[in-house]
Design an enzyme around this catalytic site. Structure first.
Site, short mmCIF file in Angstrom:
data_model
loop_
_atom_site.label_atom_id
_atom_site.label_comp_id
_atom_site.label_asym_id
_atom_site.label_seq_id
_atom_site.Cartn_x
_atom_site.Cartn_y
_atom_site.Cartn_z
N LEU A 207 0.80 -1.34 -0.05
CA LEU A 207 0.00 0.07 0.22
C LEU A 207 0.84 1.35 0.07
CD1 LEU A 207 -3.06 0.20 0.44
CD2 LEU A 207 -2.64 0.90 2.90
N HIS A 208 0.81 1.91 -1.03
CA HIS A 208 1.59 3.24 -1.09
C HIS A 208 0.96 4.55 -1.87
CE1 HIS A 208 2.74 1.55 -4.98
NE2 HIS A 208 3.06 2.82 -5.09
N ARG A 209 -0.15 4.20 -2.73
CA ARG A 209 -0.66 5.18 -3.37
C ARG A 209 -0.98 6.58 -2.70
NH1 ARG A 209 0.51 4.48 -8.46
NH2 ARG A 209 0.77 2.32 -8.77
N ARG A 242 6.90 5.80 2.27
CA ARG A 242 5.97 6.95 2.18
C ARG A 242 4.71 6.43 3.29
NH1 ARG A 242 2.73 10.17 -1.15
NH2 ARG A 242 4.10 10.17 -2.73
N ASP A 285 -2.24 -1.92 -4.00
CA ASP A 285 -2.63 -0.78 -4.85
C ASP A 285 -1.50 -0.66 -5.74
OD1 ASP A 285 -0.69 0.42 -3.21
OD2 ASP A 285 -1.87 1.89 -2.44
#
Ligand code: UD1
Length: 363
Positions: A207-209, A242, A285
């Site tokens: 998950l990083h979007r 992030r 994602d």
């Protein structure tokens, strides 16, 4: 012929690796240029090591920043390199800021650009990658596509047929080359997921979007859903820097630690491929992981509203779920109960995309 192969962020490295190898086999002189968009050891260096690639010939070291800062810095540094190296062709891959920055510089210097993974469209212009994709394709001379829907997208944007080359998927070249090696990784033992040849059931999450992690409420909602799913199956989460920062900023760490969600450092290519290939389900994602799970036959829940890779839904194992907590829980429970029917492998995802690309370049 002098070729510059550009990479900058994690998903780029496995795309340039097979191209560099086939160029070398054909004795075509080329240099690998790393912009430094990703710079942490575990976001960058480990991939060169795992993929057996030489150190980059040129490193720009631009690092992080806002979109304008990062893109601008790459452009300024890359232009100097183009003046010094005078390449005959610049090859860019994917859809990250390094891709558009280098394509723009080269095209203004009248150096032809080849774009690998051209024509993918989510039709969602709030995604920075969609802007990068559309613009890079408009200024490239060679558009190498992974699937037929990409060809159609390019034609609809007025790109002439003569520039479009349907070659297949270089990311899958790399996967097929390293899948055997990855089965020897000890990552499952290190995470206590394997004992005496018995592999436990587990899920993998990435998950990083920005659309999932930058807004506190959205991020909390996703983790509420994941907490529920983790009651059914432990979830291994190699966390992007992030996302880790956002988890810390929003003080979510303590509550996550109490669940069966295991946050670990980002993994290298071989360990991650091993982890993904033995998982019961993957939640992500990422773009590339949607393709990799399709080849591996692992059910993939994509926590986004759309995908630029619809072939993974039509022909592969991917389901677009979005990021609403209730939807994630429902989709997760359903797949855990019923699995997913394995469909087919898309055309030309056969390990030979880089060969086709180099053949076209030579021609
Ligand atoms: C970039 C790509 C995205 C791709 C992703 C894969 C763009 C617009 N986005 O997103 O398409 O899916 O890479 O990972 O190019 N950071 C570190 N160490 C690093 C790299 C980043 O700590 O080595 C942190 C920094 O705080 C940075 C943030 O991560 O500001 C975001 O990095 P950035 O390269 O801007 O975008 P990604 O989210 O990684």
């Amino acid at each position: 012929m002098k070729i510059l192969l550009v990479a900058g962020a994690r998903p780029n490295f496995m795309k340039i690796s097979p191209v560099s190898e086939v160029l070398s086999k054909n004795r075509i002189s080329h240099k690998i240029l790393h912009t430094g968009q990703h710079y942490d050891e575990d976001m960058s260096k480990v991939f060169f090591h795992d993929l057996g690639m030489p150190e980059p010939d040129i490193y720009l070291g631009v690092g992080s920043g806002t979109h304008a800062e990062q893109t601008g810095k790459i452009m300024i540094e890359f232009e100097k390199i183009c003046f010094a190296e005078k390449p005959d062709l610049v090859v860019v891959v994917g859809d990250v800021n390094s891709t558009i920055a280098c394509a723009l510089v080269a095209s203004k210097l009248n150096i032809p650009v080849a774009h690998i993974e051209a024509g993918l469209r989510s039709f969602d212009r709030t995604m920075p990658e969609e802007i990068n994709r559309i613009l890079t394709d408009q200024i490239s001379e060679f558009l190498f596509t992974t699937c037929e829907d990409a060809n159609t997208n390019l034609k609809n944007e007025g790109i002439p047929d003569s520039k479009i080359h349907f070659v297949g998927n270089v990311m899958i070249d790399t996967l097929l080359r390293f899948i055997e090696v990855s089965s020897k990784s000890d990552i499952l033992e290190r995470l206590s997921l394997k004992q005496n040849d018995n592999i436990k059931k587990y899920a993998v999450l990435t998950l990083h979007r920005p659309s999932n992690v930058d807004d506190a409420e959205t991020l909390k909602g996703i983790f509420t859903a994941l907490e529920r799913l983790s009651e059914e199956i432990p979830i291994v989460f190699p966390a992007h820097p992030r996302t880790l920062k956002k988890i810390r900023d929003n003080r979510l760490g303590d509550s996550i630690t109490k669940t069966r969600i295991l946050i670990i450092k980002p993994l290298g290519y071989i360990d991650f491929l091993c982890l993904m290939s033995k998982a019961t389900i993957v939640l992500t994602d990422s773009g590339g992981i949607q393709e990799e799970t399709t080849i591996l036959g692992i059910p993939c829940l994509t926590l986004r509203k759309n995908t630029e890779r619809p072939i993974t839904v039509k022909e592969g194992t991917n389901i677009i779920v979005g990021n609403h907590p209730e939807k994630i829980i429902q989709a997760g429970l359903k797949v855990l109960e019923k699995g997913i029917q394995r469909k087919k492998i898309p055309n030309f995802w056969d390990g030979k995309a880089a060969d086709r690309i180099v053949k076209t370049i030579i021609k």
